[in-house]
Design a protein around this motif. Structure first.
Motif, PDB file in Angstrom:
ATOM      1  N   GLU A 230       3.670  -4.537  -2.073  1.00 34.53           N
ATOM      2  CA  GLU A 230       4.818  -5.443  -2.018  1.00 34.53           C
ATOM      3  C   GLU A 230       4.570  -6.422  -0.871  1.00 34.53           C
ATOM      4  N   ASP A 231       4.562  -7.701  -1.203  1.00 32.13           N
ATOM      5  CA  ASP A 231       4.298  -8.742  -0.216  1.00 32.13           C
ATOM      6  C   ASP A 231       5.577  -9.542  -0.025  1.00 32.13           C
ATOM      7  N   SER A 232       6.334  -9.238   1.017  1.00 34.29           N
ATOM      8  CA  SER A 232       7.611  -9.916   1.231  1.00 34.29           C
ATOM      9  C   SER A 232       7.983  -9.852   2.705  1.00 34.29           C
ATOM     10  N   GLU A 233       8.807 -10.782   3.143  1.00 36.02           N
ATOM     11  CA  GLU A 233       9.353 -10.805   4.497  1.00 36.02           C
ATOM     12  C   GLU A 233       8.249 -10.755   5.559  1.00 36.02           C
ATOM     13  N   GLY A 234       7.109 -11.378   5.254  1.00 37.14           N
ATOM     14  CA  GLY A 234       6.039 -11.458   6.227  1.00 37.14           C
ATOM     15  C   GLY A 234       5.246 -10.197   6.433  1.00 37.14           C
ATOM     16  N   VAL A 235       5.394  -9.210   5.517  1.00 36.58           N
ATOM     17  CA  VAL A 235       4.665  -7.945   5.643  1.00 36.58           C
ATOM     18  C   VAL A 235       4.109  -7.565   4.278  1.00 36.58           C
ATOM     19  N   LEU A 236       2.844  -7.166   4.255  1.00 31.58           N
ATOM     20  CA  LEU A 236       2.239  -6.590   3.053  1.00 31.58           C
ATOM     21  C   LEU A 236       2.365  -5.074   3.168  1.00 31.58           C
ATOM     22  N   ARG A 237       3.095  -4.461   2.240  1.00 28.42           N
ATOM     23  CA  ARG A 237       3.348  -3.016   2.268  1.00 28.42           C
ATOM     24  C   ARG A 237       2.636  -2.352   1.090  1.00 28.42           C
ATOM     25  N   LEU A 238       2.113  -1.180   1.355  1.00 26.93           N
ATOM     26  CA  LEU A 238       1.541  -0.354   0.301  1.00 26.93           C
ATOM     27  C   LEU A 238       2.446   0.848   0.096  1.00 26.93           C
ATOM     28  N   TRP A 239       3.034   0.905  -1.087  1.00 29.83           N
ATOM     29  CA  TRP A 239       3.959   1.986  -1.446  1.00 29.83           C
ATOM     30  C   TRP A 239       3.236   3.021  -2.308  1.00 29.83           C
ATOM     31  N   VAL A 240       3.673   4.253  -2.188  1.00 34.26           N
ATOM     32  CA  VAL A 240       3.312   5.299  -3.146  1.00 34.26           C
ATOM     33  C   VAL A 240       4.611   5.828  -3.742  1.00 34.26           C
ATOM     34  N   VAL A 241       4.679   5.811  -5.057  1.00 34.97           N
ATOM     35  CA  VAL A 241       5.859   6.278  -5.784  1.00 34.97           C
ATOM     36  C   VAL A 241       5.500   7.561  -6.504  1.00 34.97           C
ATOM     37  N   ASN A 242       6.361   8.546  -6.385  1.00 36.54           N
ATOM     38  CA  ASN A 242       6.095   9.885  -6.921  1.00 36.54           C
ATOM     39  C   ASN A 242       7.256  10.299  -7.817  1.00 36.54           C
ATOM     40  N   SER A 243       7.027  10.319  -9.126  1.00 45.31           N
ATOM     41  CA  SER A 243       8.077  10.711 -10.073  1.00 45.31           C
ATOM     42  C   SER A 243       7.966  12.157 -10.508  1.00 45.31           C
ATOM     43  N   THR A 244       7.236  12.963  -9.749  1.00 40.15           N
ATOM     44  CA  THR A 244       7.101  14.386 -10.061  1.00 40.15           C
ATOM     45  C   THR A 244       8.041  15.192  -9.163  1.00 40.15           C
TER      46      THR A 244
END
Length: 901
Positions: A711-725
């Motif tokens: 996610e590239d927003s608000e001056g920060v590039l973030r790397l998310w991990v989403v876990n649906s388990t």
């Protein structure tokens, strides 16, 4: 178990018939009695008029060119079907019955038996049965007249008024008479309110992804013989699950025999670890013929959605008993002669299902499904009829398999397309797919006359009982966009005879009586106490059509848009904080070989009315406006296919990743739509020929149980991990930022955990810490790509990337890829793709045919290599037909390679 009375239903299908057409006012006596005359044509079953006329070479195929728009005359005629019911010399026992059953009678029909009027019928959602004399008997002559679909109907005032309001709001015209023509000129979706009076899928009358082509016919005619004492149906209802693994279930059988003993057997799935393979019980039927008993099942093998466990299926048998011995409960399977169907044996699943609505502790009511007490993040798509004219059970099963292949856990059976067929439901049970079923009401006010309500109640009773037999059934709703569009047209949802009683009283009342364990939701979309209305973001489910239509439809949007293309662009998803997104999509062309089958070569150009007729949405240039923002405007047919499929893939990837980063606040994403009912330019992920579009593969990666996304927003590039388990996910990731020319700007690693049913940021890069940031709120500029790949953590996940801007702004070199077949045998091969330059959308096909691959339409950075396992019939002998293609922008030549073998 004591032996039951033989309680069989013997079914003899009628194999052949003859058909003809006439003016609707023609009586039976005026028909040519000579069935061998040229006015009468051969008909088989399933029978559909357009299909039969095409087989008889009386019309060109309705799907080719603009033929569907030239066939309105078929809708103006009555169609007659004549067949002979063969004689029988079999004696029927006391109290037995013999009858004639019509399945899928479509639609308003009158039937004569031996010249005497026998019945009328006007619902595709209920079978028609006519008594026959007990044997020995016959033969009999059956004559069926099917009237023009909307013949003799007047537009009901309430739906007509609402349709006019909606048409004005959408910039469309509605005929003053409500669309009284039957010639196909009036499209559905606000165009012809008479359709609400017919209990058949409204998509048949035209929609924004389908032509007006109402099917006419009958799927099967059968002679049925039944004994007096029989089991009519049975169910397993799961009451609860204990912490020690014990399940409590009710076994219920409906019979024709009050006071009779019913024996139940529940056989565990093969491979069950439990030592008791078969559980037995019995009950005495009450005065209504219903028998019910309760079982406690230790170490129960539960049915689960496939991402949470195994979809275990048990075999339930119910049989009436006396001294005569046990009835055969298996039925004939050899296909020879009459089929014996007892109705006593079926597969069932042990599971609980709940729509959770408790306060989530944040001042908002929850909206998510729980299976066996475990929270579910629903990942799936809406499914529409597989064909406009002839539903095909084999295609339904194939679509279910494709949904599973795409990592989907739920299919929503859209309210404009009717009920899920048995083949789809059986496949969902086997594959571990949840089914969301809309009642078949869509995008219109309804009528609430006494006769109409009685017909709807009869239909719901039949369908609710059938659907509830399946463990895959997760939710029943009162229809599609009925409440949302009434609210849009009238500004409120005040009680009244416009469908309110159907969705808020009739359906939930019948469901509570027949299957109280099935969750019910009034409509889709629907939410309560949301200032934005039923399609808001604070509660319930919503349809996210801000993207594509470019309109304010319930989600906030703080941005100013310079054009329609920007207002309708998929970047708008980032402002949507809905609880459950049950529709969102972007239109794209079917695969080129599919369209080439129906569009003549001379019409494969963007200004051709034949090509444009494949777009049923209005205005037809929406896609071009969004393409202008994302890819640049295509100039040729090939470029249009390539760019629209790339746009759809990018948009679905972007939207799914955004919604999943909001888990657990957001609890579901259902793409619009999985499939299409004709070869068109639609929102489908799989085209009419069942070829996978580029977006199918993007969705499969985005629907993995655990994903990483930027996610590239608000001056920060973030790397998310989403876990649906339901378990903690420990991951180790490799991050790389590089230019389109392959210059590496940064390499790093990230490690950490994502909570069960949640998301976490594992890596950040502020723009202030880099020398390569974009202007404005973004870190990446249009020439930079962020890549992430699995680095060997305990939880595996697919590789991913984020472009620094639109595809058209990426300085994309012409791709240089070296494909090579490493090994092959039979239907399988292993292919190596070596990218010398950046290559996007690398897709493997077999000539014009699709292939099944562990992954496809992939992206590779310069110097990267990927091995793929692929499968296709006779692949080893067709290696010379393998093709690899890559995305190239408008104005560029196509990038195609033949792999080295």
């Amino acid at each position: 178990m004591r032996g039951p009375v033989q309680t069989t239903e013997t079914i003899t299908p009628i194999e052949g018939a003859r058909f003809t057409g006439s003016d609707p006012a023609v009586p039976p006596s005026a028909l040519d009695p000579d069935l061998g005359g040229e006015d009468w044509l051969d008909a088989g079953f399933p029978f559909e008029v357009h299909d039969a006329l095409h087989r008889a070479q009386r019309i060109d195929h309705p799907y080719v060119a603009e033929n569907s728009e030239q066939l309105g005359w078929i809708q103006q005629r009555a169609w007659w079907l004549r067949t002979t019911i063969p004689a029988t010399d079999r004696e029927t026992g006391p109290g037995a019955e013999r009858l004639l059953r019509m399945r899928g009678l479509d639609l308003a029909a009158t039937l004569w038996l031996d010249g005497e009027r026998a019945a009328t019928h006007a619902s595709l959602y209920r079978d028609l049965e006519i008594p026959l004399p007990a044997g020995p008997d016959g033969p009999h002559e059956l004559l069926i007249r099917i009237d023009p679909p909307l013949w003799g109907l007047e537009a009901p005032q309430g739906p007509l008024d609402t349709a006019r309001r909606l048409a004005r709001a959408m910039g469309r015209d509605v005929p003053d008479d409500g669309g009284d023509s039957d010639d196909g000129d009036v499209q559905g979706l606000f165009g012809d309110p008479r359709t609400v009076l017919r209990r058949k899928p409204v998509v048949h009358f035209g929609w924004d992804f389908a032509p007006r082509l109402p099917s006419i016919g009958v799927r099967a005619i059968e002679v049925v013989e039944r004994t007096e004492r029989r089991v009519l149906g049975m169910r397993l209802r799961t009451l609860g699950l204990d912490e020690d693994g014990t399940a409590e279930v009710d076994l219920i059988a409906r019979t024709t025999a009050p006071g009779a003993r019913v024996d139940f057997e529940l056989a565990r799935p093969s491979g069950s670890a439990c030592s008791t393979a078969v559980l037995s019980a019995h009950a005495i039927s009450d005065e209504d013929g219903e028998a019910r008993t309760r079982l406690r099942i230790p170490a129960a093998d539960l049915w689960w959605p496939h991402d949470l466990g195994e979809p275990h299926l048990h075999t339930l048998t119910a049989a009436l008993s006396d001294a005569a011995g046990r009835a055969d409960a298996t039925g004939r399977a050899d296909g020879a002669g009459p089929a014996d169907v007892t109705g006593l044996t079926r597969r069932v699943g042990i599971r609980t299902i709940e729509l959770v609505r408790e306060d989530a502790g944040d001042g908002h009511r929850a909206f998510h499904l729980a299976v066996n007490g475990t929270r579910v993040f629903a990942r799936g798509a809406s499914i529409v009829p597989d064909d406009m004219l002839r539903p095909d059970p084999a295609r339904e099963r194939r679509l279910a398999a494709l949904a599973r292949e795409a990592g989907m856990t739920m299919l929503r059976v859209w309210g404009g397309g009717g009920y899920a067929g048995d083949a789809l439901l059986d496949a969902a049970d086997e594959l571990g797919l949840l089914i969301w079923q809309d009642a078949p009401f869509a995008c219109s006010d309804q009528v609430e006359s006494a006769d109409f309500l009685a017909e709807v109640e009869a239909e719901i009773r039949v369908q609710a009982a059938r659907l509830a037999d399946h463990p895959s059934l997760a939710l029943l709703t009162g229809g599609n966009e009925v409440l949302a569009l009434h609210e849009l047209a009238h500004g409120s949802l005040e009680h009244g005879p416009w469908g309110w009683h159907i969705v808020r009283e009739l359906i939930p009342r019948v469901l509570a009586e027949i299957a109280p364990e099935v969750p019910y939701w009034p409509n889709s979309p629907y939410g309560e106490d949301d200032p934005a209305g039923v399609n808001g973001v604070a509660d319930g489910d919503r349809h996210a059509w801000e993207v594509w239509h470019g309109l304010p439809l319930g989600a906030p949007d703080p941005d100013q848009h310079a054009s329609f293309g920007e207002a309708a662009h998929f970047r708008r998803y980032r402002h949507d904080t809905g609880r459950f997104i049950s529709e969102f999509g972007i239109l794209s062309a079917a695969c080129a070989p599919t369209l080439e089958q129906v569009i003549p070569r001379e019409h494969r150009r963007l200004d051709s009315p034949v090509l444009r007729s494949r777009i049923r949405d209005e205005p037809k240039d929406k896609a071009l406006a969004i393409l202008d923002v994302e890819t640049g405007v295509p100039r040729t047919f090939a470029e249009y296919v390539r760019t629209t499929q790339a746009l759809q893939a990018e948009g679905m990837k972007y939207g799914i990743e955004h919604y999943r980063r909001q888990e657990p606040w957001t609890s579901g994403t259902l793409v619009w739509q999985l499939n299409e009912p004709w070869p068109g330019i639609t929102w489908a992920l799989v085209d009419h020929a069942l070829r996978r579009k580029q977006a199918f593969h993007a969705v499969r990666r985005a629907f993995a149980p655990v994903i990483a996304s930027f996610e590239d927003s608000e001056g920060v590039l973030r790397l998310w991990v989403v876990n649906s388990t339901p378990e903690l996910a420990d991951v180790r990731l490799r991050v790389r930022l590089e230019r389109a020319d392959g210059t590496v700007l940064l390499e790093d690693e990230a490690a950490g955990s994502a909570p069960a049913h949640g998301a976490a940021v594992l890596w950040t890069l502020p723009a202030s810490s880099t020398a390569f940031f974009a202007e404005g709120p973004h870190v990446l500029d249009p020439g930079t790509i962020a890549w992430v790949e699995d680095a060997g953590g305990s939880t595996r996940l697919p590789a991913n990337r984020l472009l620094g801007g639109a595809l058209k702004d990426l300085p994309l070199p012409f791709p240089d890829v070296r494909p090579r077949v490493l090994e092959s045998a039979g239907d399988r091969a292993r292919l190596r793709l070596e990218a010398r330059t950046l290559a996007l959308g690398l897709t493997v096909t077999l000539g014009a045919d699709d292939v099944q691959a562990e992954d496809n339409a992939i992206d590779l950075g310069a110097g990267r290599v990927r091995d793929l396992e692929i499968r296709a019939p006779r692949l080893h002998s067709r290696l010379d037909e393998l093709l690899v293609s890559a995305y190239t922008p408008p104005g560029s030549t196509a990038a195609l390679w033949t792999p080295e073998t």
